[in-house]
Design a protein around this motif. Sequence first.
Motif, short mmCIF file in Angstrom:
data_model
loop_
_atom_site.label_atom_id
_atom_site.label_comp_id
_atom_site.label_asym_id
_atom_site.label_seq_id
_atom_site.Cartn_x
_atom_site.Cartn_y
_atom_site.Cartn_z
N THR A 45 34.82 66.58 12.33
CA THR A 45 34.57 66.77 13.76
C THR A 45 34.72 68.24 14.13
O THR A 45 33.88 68.81 14.83
CB THR A 45 35.52 65.90 14.59
OG1 THR A 45 35.26 64.53 14.28
CG2 THR A 45 35.32 66.13 16.08
N TYR A 46 35.79 68.87 13.67
CA TYR A 46 35.98 70.29 13.97
C TYR A 46 34.88 71.14 13.35
O TYR A 46 34.45 72.13 13.95
CB TYR A 46 37.37 70.77 13.56
CG TYR A 46 38.42 70.37 14.55
CD1 TYR A 46 38.42 70.88 15.84
CD2 TYR A 46 39.40 69.44 14.23
CE1 TYR A 46 39.36 70.50 16.78
CE2 TYR A 46 40.35 69.05 15.16
CZ TYR A 46 40.34 69.59 16.43
OH TYR A 46 41.26 69.21 17.35
N GLY A 47 34.43 70.78 12.17
CA GLY A 47 33.30 71.48 11.57
C GLY A 47 32.06 71.39 12.43
O GLY A 47 31.33 72.37 12.61
N ARG A 48 31.83 70.20 12.98
CA ARG A 48 30.66 70.02 13.88
C ARG A 48 30.84 70.79 15.18
O ARG A 48 29.87 71.31 15.74
CB ARG A 48 30.45 68.54 14.15
CG ARG A 48 29.95 67.79 12.93
CD ARG A 48 29.68 66.31 13.25
NE ARG A 48 29.65 65.55 12.02
CZ ARG A 48 30.57 64.66 11.65
NH1 ARG A 48 31.59 64.39 12.42
NH2 ARG A 48 30.47 64.02 10.50
N TYR A 49 32.09 70.85 15.69
CA TYR A 49 32.35 71.64 16.90
C TYR A 49 31.97 73.10 16.67
O TYR A 49 31.31 73.73 17.50
CB TYR A 49 33.83 71.59 17.30
CG TYR A 49 34.29 70.32 17.95
CD1 TYR A 49 33.43 69.47 18.62
CD2 TYR A 49 35.63 69.97 17.92
CE1 TYR A 49 33.88 68.31 19.22
CE2 TYR A 49 36.11 68.82 18.52
CZ TYR A 49 35.22 67.99 19.18
OH TYR A 49 35.69 66.86 19.77
N ILE A 50 32.41 73.65 15.54
CA ILE A 50 32.11 75.04 15.23
C ILE A 50 30.61 75.25 15.15
O ILE A 50 30.05 76.18 15.74
CB ILE A 50 32.80 75.46 13.91
CG1 ILE A 50 34.32 75.51 14.10
CG2 ILE A 50 32.26 76.81 13.41
CD1 ILE A 50 35.09 75.60 12.80
N GLN A 51 29.94 74.37 14.44
CA GLN A 51 28.50 74.47 14.29
C GLN A 51 27.81 74.35 15.65
O GLN A 51 26.90 75.11 15.97
CB GLN A 51 28.02 73.39 13.33
CG GLN A 51 26.61 73.56 12.87
CD GLN A 51 26.24 72.53 11.80
OE1 GLN A 51 27.01 71.65 11.46
NE2 GLN A 51 25.04 72.65 11.29
N GLY A 52 28.25 73.41 16.44
CA GLY A 52 27.66 73.20 17.77
C GLY A 52 27.89 74.37 18.71
O GLY A 52 26.99 74.76 19.46
N LEU A 53 29.09 74.94 18.68
CA LEU A 53 29.37 76.09 19.52
C LEU A 53 28.51 77.29 19.12
O LEU A 53 27.93 77.96 19.98
CB LEU A 53 30.85 76.48 19.44
CG LEU A 53 31.81 75.59 20.23
CD1 LEU A 53 33.25 75.95 19.90
CD2 LEU A 53 31.55 75.71 21.72
N ASN A 54 28.42 77.55 17.82
CA ASN A 54 27.60 78.67 17.37
C ASN A 54 26.15 78.49 17.81
O ASN A 54 25.52 79.43 18.31
CB ASN A 54 27.67 78.81 15.84
CG ASN A 54 29.04 79.22 15.35
OD1 ASN A 54 29.95 79.48 16.13
ND2 ASN A 54 29.20 79.26 14.05
N PHE A 55 25.63 77.28 17.65
CA PHE A 55 24.25 77.01 18.05
C PHE A 55 24.09 77.14 19.57
O PHE A 55 23.13 77.77 20.06
CB PHE A 55 23.82 75.61 17.58
CG PHE A 55 22.35 75.37 17.69
CD1 PHE A 55 21.50 75.78 16.67
CD2 PHE A 55 21.81 74.75 18.81
CE1 PHE A 55 20.12 75.58 16.77
CE2 PHE A 55 20.44 74.54 18.91
CZ PHE A 55 19.60 74.95 17.89
N SER A 56 25.02 76.59 20.31
CA SER A 56 24.95 76.64 21.78
C SER A 56 25.05 78.06 22.31
O SER A 56 24.31 78.44 23.22
CB SER A 56 26.06 75.78 22.39
OG SER A 56 25.90 74.43 22.02
N PHE A 57 25.96 78.84 21.74
CA PHE A 57 26.08 80.24 22.16
C PHE A 57 24.77 80.99 21.88
O PHE A 57 24.35 81.83 22.68
CB PHE A 57 27.24 80.93 21.45
CG PHE A 57 28.61 80.42 21.85
CD1 PHE A 57 28.82 79.71 23.02
CD2 PHE A 57 29.69 80.67 21.03
CE1 PHE A 57 30.09 79.26 23.37
CE2 PHE A 57 30.97 80.22 21.37
CZ PHE A 57 31.17 79.52 22.54
N GLY A 58 24.14 80.68 20.76
CA GLY A 58 22.86 81.30 20.44
C GLY A 58 21.78 80.92 21.44
O GLY A 58 21.00 81.78 21.88
N LEU A 59 21.73 79.65 21.79
CA LEU A 59 20.74 79.20 22.78
C LEU A 59 20.96 79.87 24.13
O LEU A 59 20.00 80.28 24.80
CB LEU A 59 20.78 77.68 22.95
CG LEU A 59 20.06 76.86 21.91
CD1 LEU A 59 20.18 75.36 22.24
CD2 LEU A 59 18.59 77.24 21.82
#
Length: 146
Positions: free
Chosen positions: A51-65
């Motif tokens: 879950t934390y791995g997905r959070y990191i991935q999701g935050l990085n993607f969201s910040f990029g968007l």
Amino acid sequence: MNLNIPNWLIILGGIGQIFTALIYPYIRHRVFDWYNDVKQLKPLNQEIAKTYGRYIQGLNFSFGLIALLLTNDLKNGTPLAIAITGLIATYWVGKVATQIAYYPMYEIPKEKLFKFGGYGMNALFVLFAAVYSLLLTYNLVHYYNL
């Protein structure tokens, strides 16, 4: 203080953040053998780690968007721009500090791809920290008319 942050720099940072999100599973698997390590945890801890791995991935993607879609809004000097750039700057400055403080203690594979990839990823993290710290400063200066 006359500081101008070009849109291309913000967009470059956004593309880089999306790149880090997309390559994150490969790095976990090939560089860190993360999935085999996680299998050694108790089932609940496995799910927490994933879950934390997905959070990191999701935050990085969201910040990029956010950087790609709201480039001008990230530097408009509003309280929301201050909050968002402050959040993202803190995230990346924290990542760089963690990288410097803790990661040198660990071994990564010696292959050239991973060695140069590590330098590239660290350069991206520093770029993100710098861009968002500049944006935060820019927004604070404009908001407080400094």
